[in-house]
Scaffold this active site. Structure first.
Site, PDB file in Angstrom:
ATOM      1  N   LYS A 140     -77.974 -12.770  60.019  1.00  0.00           N
ATOM      2  CA  LYS A 140     -78.066 -14.195  59.679  1.00  0.00           C
ATOM      3  C   LYS A 140     -77.686 -14.502  58.238  1.00  0.00           C
ATOM      4  CE  LYS A 140     -81.137 -15.996  63.193  1.00  0.00           C
ATOM      5  NZ  LYS A 140     -81.541 -14.804  63.964  1.00  0.00           N
ATOM      6  N   SER A 184     -77.601  -6.292  66.038  1.00  0.00           N
ATOM      7  CA  SER A 184     -77.777  -7.515  65.241  1.00  0.00           C
ATOM      8  C   SER A 184     -78.912  -7.466  64.223  1.00  0.00           C
ATOM      9  CB  SER A 184     -77.962  -8.716  66.165  1.00  0.00           C
ATOM     10  OG  SER A 184     -79.083  -8.545  67.002  1.00  0.00           O
ATOM     11  N   GLU A 215     -83.645 -25.696  59.679  1.00  0.00           N
ATOM     12  CA  GLU A 215     -84.709 -25.626  60.685  1.00  0.00           C
ATOM     13  C   GLU A 215     -84.891 -24.149  61.015  1.00  0.00           C
ATOM     14  OE1 GLU A 215     -81.538 -25.824  61.537  1.00  0.00           O
ATOM     15  OE2 GLU A 215     -81.544 -24.213  63.012  1.00  0.00           O
TER      16      GLU A 215
HETATM   17  C1  LIG Z   1     -81.536 -14.764  65.350  1.00  0.00           C
HETATM   18  C2  LIG Z   1     -81.199 -13.446  65.926  1.00  0.00           C
HETATM   19  C3  LIG Z   1     -80.418 -13.311  67.092  1.00  0.00           C
HETATM   20  C4  LIG Z   1     -79.976 -14.479  67.904  1.00  0.00           C
HETATM   21  O1  LIG Z   1     -79.160 -15.398  67.250  1.00  0.00           O
HETATM   22  P1  LIG Z   1     -77.591 -15.481  67.498  1.00  0.00           P
HETATM   23  O2  LIG Z   1     -77.178 -16.715  66.791  1.00  0.00           O
HETATM   24  O3  LIG Z   1     -77.369 -15.540  68.973  1.00  0.00           O
HETATM   25  O4  LIG Z   1     -76.990 -14.255  66.917  1.00  0.00           O
HETATM   26  C5  LIG Z   1     -80.087 -12.038  67.530  1.00  0.00           C
HETATM   27  N1  LIG Z   1     -80.517 -10.931  66.880  1.00  0.00           N
HETATM   28  C6  LIG Z   1     -81.288 -11.020  65.751  1.00  0.00           C
HETATM   29  C7  LIG Z   1     -81.722  -9.771  65.093  1.00  0.00           C
HETATM   30  C8  LIG Z   1     -81.648 -12.268  65.247  1.00  0.00           C
HETATM   31  O5  LIG Z   1     -82.408 -12.331  64.148  1.00  0.00           O
END
Ligand SMILES: *Cc1c(COP(=O)(O)O)cnc(C)c1O
Length: 395
Positions: free
Chosen positions: A91, A379, A113
């Site tokens: 993020k 992610s 938000e």
């Molecule tokens: C916020 C988050 C997501 C989901 O958000 P996307 O916008 O779909 O990427 C996925 N993995 C992690 C670790 C997150 O913090």
């Protein structure tokens, strides 16, 4: 005609996207729309952005060949380590980019938000870094459920405002943030945390997260002698980490894309967040896309064990990828995700975020050939989810 997977000049991916917002928000969006591409392509902007990505976030993140996981599934698995970014997830790529953009637009104040609090933390982090005041809107119920993230944001100097209307969750926090933006059009930038919302946000966020696939190409060329993998797999909440991991492969039709949504307790259980599969066309947060709704158009409350995936909509790019079948959409249950998260921990020594565990669970459900190269976007890291893992596995 060949499908295009990028936004057209009206802000649409195929039939999805656009900007369905109150009249009073049009000037803010018009300003952003007129300037974002020029600013993103500006040499000075890019220098500052790349410098922070390298020295502050820790990019490029490794593309790690997962040997034991590859042996188990008899294929070639690489993990793109977004979990190693500063703050523990992808993020921050977006919040750094948007904060620098806000500065170029002459904005003096940042609002955002947040649902689970991850986007709020990433925003508060960058505001501390750049030195801009930061106001985060968060549902009162989410503040209780995600107390550690509230504490993090406060420690980073952000002001948290509780949304106390409606269901007191993400949707209500979003409404409050929009109200703030309408009241402060000239000095405030609103940072949206995923590839959702009105045009130009989905394109802006996809471009900023595109650094993920840009790096994969360079790293794979070095490791495998070719830029393109056979598969890229990523989880989808709003869709930003997937958009980033797919971005530079969208037009390379030989690269198969797998987008993974949360099936929660099962697609037919009434408790899931499998938006593309269960959803139909509607408008959410200013964008025409696929969302889960009842017959009379009420947005359905989503559910997933993972706070980052329980969003009732999906970004318009993903709705288009679903409709054109450019990406394959799968839904993974809580149980299968938790198992995959435990397995990665014990086979590779990496504890993933539960969001990410959904992407990893695809390995159990799909067969890949021995020589195929499969890139999974990792992610985020699992520290924030430890209590959920503990409760689930009774550690
Ligand atoms: C916020 C988050 C997501 C989901 O958000 P996307 O916008 O779909 O990427 C996925 N993995 C992690 C670790 C997150 O913090």
């Amino acid at each position: 005609m060949k499908n295009s997977y990028h936004i057209n000049e009206k802000g649409y991916y195929g039939e999805f996207g656009g900007a369905f917002v109150p009249e009073m928000l049009q000037p803010n969006l018009a300003e952003l729309k007129e300037q974002y591409l020029e600013i993103l392509q500006d040499k000075k902007f890019q220098e500052e952005f790349q410098d922070l990505l390298q020295h502050y976030v820790g990019r490029p993140t490794p593309l790690y060949y997962a040997k034991r996981l590859s042996e188990k599934y008899k294929t070639q698995i690489y993990l793109k380590r977004e979990d190693l970014c500063h703050t523990g997830a992808h993020k921050i790529n977006n919040t750094i980019g948007q904060t620098l953009l806000a500065k170029r637009l002459g904005k003096k104040r940042i609002i955002a938000e947040t649902g689970a609090g991850q986007h709020g933390v990433a925003t508060a982090t960058v505001c501390a870094l750049i030195g801009l005041p930061c106001v985060i809107y968060m549902g009162a119920i989410d503040m209780e459920r995600q107390a550690p993230n509230v504490a993090r944001m406060k420690m980073l100097g952000a002001t948290i405002i509780a949304a106390t209307s409606g269901s007191k969750t993400l949707k209500d926090a979003t409404n409050e943030a929009i109200r703030d933006w309408i009241q402060n059009p000239s000095d405030t930038h609103y940072i949206i945390g995923s590839v959702v919302g009105p045009h130009p946000y989905p394109d802006l966020v996809a471009r900023l997260q595109g650094v993920i696939s840009k790096e994969i190409k360079v790293q794979l060329l070095k490791a495998e002698g070719k830029e393109n993998p056979d598969y890229v797999i990523a989880c989808v909440g709003g869709g930003s980490n997937a958009a980033g991991a797919f971005y530079h492969f969208l037009e390379e039709e030989k690269v198969k894309l797998i987008a993974v949504e949360a099936a929660g307790k099962g697609i037919d259980s009434g408790e899931s967040a499998a938006t593309s599969i269960l959803g139909n066309i509607g408008i959410i947060h200013g964008s025409k896309t696929l969302l889960m709704q009842s017959k009379d158009g009420q947005i359905t409350e989503p559910y997933s064990i993972s706070a980052g995936l329980d969003y009732p909509g999906v970004g318009p790019l993903h709705a288009h990828l679903y409709q054109t079948k450019r990406a394959d959409f799968m839904a993974i249950t809580d149980d299968d995700a938790m198992k995959a998260g435990l397995q990665l921990s014990q086979l590779e020594g990496i504890i993933p975020a539960i969001e990410t565990s959904h992407a990893l669970a695809v390995l159990e459900q799909r067969k890949f050939k021995k020589e195929e190269v499969v890139v999974i976007n990792l992610s985020g890291r699992g520290d924030k989810d430890l209590q959920t893992y503990i409760d689930y596995f009774n550690f």
